[in-house]
Scaffold this motif. Structure first.
Motif, PDB file in Angstrom:
ATOM      1  N   MET A   9       0.838  -1.166   0.000  1.00  0.00           N
ATOM      2  CA  MET A   9       0.000   0.000   0.000  1.00  0.00           C
ATOM      3  C   MET A   9       0.893   1.243   0.000  1.00  0.00           C
ATOM      4  N   VAL A  10       0.550   2.200  -0.835  1.00  0.00           N
ATOM      5  CA  VAL A  10       1.339   3.419  -0.971  1.00  0.00           C
ATOM      6  C   VAL A  10       0.725   4.496  -0.097  1.00  0.00           C
ATOM      7  N   LYS A  11       1.580   5.136   0.678  1.00  0.00           N
ATOM      8  CA  LYS A  11       1.096   6.211   1.543  1.00  0.00           C
ATOM      9  C   LYS A  11       1.227   7.528   0.790  1.00  0.00           C
ATOM     10  N   ILE A  12       0.135   8.254   0.672  1.00  0.00           N
ATOM     11  CA  ILE A  12       0.141   9.560   0.017  1.00  0.00           C
ATOM     12  C   ILE A  12       0.442  10.607   1.081  1.00  0.00           C
ATOM     13  N   PRO A  13       1.474  11.426   0.865  1.00  0.00           N
ATOM     14  CA  PRO A  13       1.835  12.415   1.880  1.00  0.00           C
ATOM     15  C   PRO A  13       0.749  13.485   2.019  1.00  0.00           C
ATOM     16  N   SER A  14       0.580  13.939   3.236  1.00  0.00           N
ATOM     17  CA  SER A  14      -0.403  14.988   3.496  1.00  0.00           C
ATOM     18  C   SER A  14       0.188  16.344   3.112  1.00  0.00           C
ATOM     19  N   LEU A  15      -0.640  17.370   3.115  1.00  0.00           N
ATOM     20  CA  LEU A  15      -0.183  18.715   2.785  1.00  0.00           C
ATOM     21  C   LEU A  15       0.886  19.167   3.773  1.00  0.00           C
ATOM     22  N   ASP A  16       0.733  18.826   5.044  1.00  0.00           N
ATOM     23  CA  ASP A  16       1.739  19.195   6.049  1.00  0.00           C
ATOM     24  C   ASP A  16       3.075  18.512   5.764  1.00  0.00           C
ATOM     25  N   ASP A  17       3.025  17.230   5.358  1.00  0.00           N
ATOM     26  CA  ASP A  17       4.247  16.517   5.019  1.00  0.00           C
ATOM     27  C   ASP A  17       4.936  17.166   3.816  1.00  0.00           C
ATOM     28  N   LEU A  18       4.135  17.535   2.830  1.00  0.00           N
ATOM     29  CA  LEU A  18       4.694  18.185   1.647  1.00  0.00           C
ATOM     30  C   LEU A  18       5.297  19.544   1.992  1.00  0.00           C
ATOM     31  N   LYS A  19       4.624  20.290   2.864  1.00  0.00           N
ATOM     32  CA  LYS A  19       5.158  21.590   3.306  1.00  0.00           C
ATOM     33  C   LYS A  19       6.497  21.393   4.007  1.00  0.00           C
ATOM     34  N   LYS A  20       6.576  20.367   4.877  1.00  0.00           N
ATOM     35  CA  LYS A  20       7.819  20.111   5.603  1.00  0.00           C
ATOM     36  C   LYS A  20       8.932  19.741   4.631  1.00  0.00           C
ATOM     37  N   MET A  21       8.620  18.888   3.650  1.00  0.00           N
ATOM     38  CA  MET A  21       9.626  18.515   2.662  1.00  0.00           C
ATOM     39  C   MET A  21      10.078  19.737   1.861  1.00  0.00           C
ATOM     40  N   GLY A  22       9.118  20.574   1.488  1.00  0.00           N
ATOM     41  CA  GLY A  22       9.455  21.787   0.758  1.00  0.00           C
ATOM     42  C   GLY A  22      10.306  22.728   1.573  1.00  0.00           C
ATOM     43  N   THR A  23       9.961  22.872   2.845  1.00  0.00           N
ATOM     44  CA  THR A  23      10.739  23.736   3.738  1.00  0.00           C
ATOM     45  C   THR A  23      12.155  23.202   3.904  1.00  0.00           C
ATOM     46  N   ASP A  24      12.282  21.894   4.065  1.00  0.00           N
ATOM     47  CA  ASP A  24      13.614  21.289   4.182  1.00  0.00           C
ATOM     48  C   ASP A  24      14.424  21.514   2.911  1.00  0.00           C
ATOM     49  N   LEU A  25      13.783  21.359   1.787  1.00  0.00           N
ATOM     50  CA  LEU A  25      14.455  21.577   0.512  1.00  0.00           C
ATOM     51  C   LEU A  25      14.902  23.030   0.378  1.00  0.00           C
ATOM     52  N   ILE A  26      14.037  23.941   0.773  1.00  0.00           N
ATOM     53  CA  ILE A  26      14.356  25.369   0.708  1.00  0.00           C
ATOM     54  C   ILE A  26      15.511  25.702   1.636  1.00  0.00           C
ATOM     55  N   ASP A  27      15.477  25.173   2.837  1.00  0.00           N
ATOM     56  CA  ASP A  27      16.564  25.435   3.790  1.00  0.00           C
ATOM     57  C   ASP A  27      17.899  24.907   3.274  1.00  0.00           C
ATOM     58  N   SER A  28      17.872  23.729   2.681  1.00  0.00           N
ATOM     59  CA  SER A  28      19.133  23.190   2.166  1.00  0.00           C
ATOM     60  C   SER A  28      19.602  23.981   0.948  1.00  0.00           C
TER      61      SER A  28
END
Length: 114
Positions: free
Chosen positions: A1-20
């Protein structure tokens, strides 16, 4: 089963990407991306605020755009016809020039050969 990330998870990933990315000196691009992410995440569903007047306004804008497109297309057709006419005129001029040129060269050949 594939877990679809929530909007909060996507925001966190985006923020991490931006910080790096900021550590690599892409500040201007990072700010643009962050602004885009924030604007997308803060948008509300437009259907929630639709009234009869807003729907009417949207249709008026669509019809206005269609009319502009129709006028532009008519202008394009007119310009194409004008170009076709100019090409026909040019072809006639070239054809007459070639006839004149051929006649002149034939008469010169006749003068040279006794």
């Amino acid at each position: 089963m594939v877990k679809i990330p929530s909007l909060d998870d996507l925001k966190k990933m985006g923020t991490d990407l931006i910080d790096s990315a900021k550590t690599i000196k892409f500040n201007e691009m990072v700010d643009k991306i962050k602004t885009g992410i924030d604007s997308v995440s803060s948008k509300k569903n437009p259907a929630e605020n639709m009234t009869d007047e807003t729907v009417k306004k949207v249709f008026e804008d669509i019809f206005s755009a269609i009319n502009e497109l129709t006028q532009a297309q008519a202008a394009q057709v007119t310009a194409t016809r004008k170009l076709e006419k100019q090409l026909e005129d040019l072809a006639k001029i070239v054809q007459n020039y070639q006839k004149t040129s051929a006649t002149t060269s034939e008469s010169k050949k006749e003068e040279k050969s006794p």
